[in-house]
Design an enzyme around this catalytic site. Sequence first.
Site: not given
Length: 279
Positions: A2-3, A59, A97, A116, A269
């Site tokens: 998510p950005e 964000k 999750h 995660r 990255r």
Amino acid sequence: MPELPEVETVKNQLAEKIVGKKIENVDIRLPKMVRGVTPAGFKKKVTGAKITKVSRRAKFLIIELNNNYALVIHLKMTGQLIYIKKIKFQEELLKKHSHIIYYFDDGSIFLHNDMRQFGYVRLLEKDELGSFFTTFKIGPEPLERSFSLNKFKTLLATKPRLKIKPLLMDQTFLAGIGNLYAQEACWHAKILPNRFVKSLKEKEIECLYTSLRNILREAIKCKGSTVDTYVDANDEPGDYVKKIKVYSREHQTCLRCGEKIIKIILSGRGTCYCPNCQK
DNA sequence: CAATCGTCCTGCGGGC
DNA sequence: TGCCCGCAGGACGATT
């Protein structure tokens, strides 16, 4: 991951759905996802409160309550915020999750999922919100009207020795840009991601500015990009994934010139670009 | 000052 | 087939 467009989408959807609702209970199944307070303290302050406002900064998703507290949520890479309008709660609505579950007084529920477990929710007093973002030195919102081309140029001029793509992702430089949209912006502007800022021509900066803002606006219209685990507040994927030009397209052909897309590592990255039409 | 590395964590894909 | 290994990644803190 998510950005800005993804968090903006979730914010818009949640604002419609949960404002005015009262939180009847909170189930914290993974305590470490609650930051800054103990789970018990969190539960105590949130239970019984009504939601007054949902907003976004960078964000971060901000949920304000009617008791001078606000929840600040970061989804990191695999976070999901899903609203389920269900008269009666059923266990099978939960995913593996679903780490934090908010129960509203009308029987609907709100899930904070995170495969995660990098994301979190932080409880702040409302008057701490300003200083929270100031302390993190979060940069300007790229879609704000006040973020003009001249502002962008001035900002870039302060970092001449940095490479453009990692700089775009720096949250203290610009708010909300992550690995996907930084790569897309460079592709649209025909700029190599490892170009030093000081080497960028006036025209290139203008093109980057326009590209970046257009991409973000278009991605919001598409309800974000689902590359991995992202879904919106309705548990639905984002359509901008169909419009992605370079992100994660290593070995595939450039959709503008046909050249093979290359992947390099920049500031740790993964970064994809076209070695032919990006200069 | 800028770049790199380790950290958190899970799922997935490659290799054998 | 099945297991092990390594990789990915947002942001932060520590180190070079």
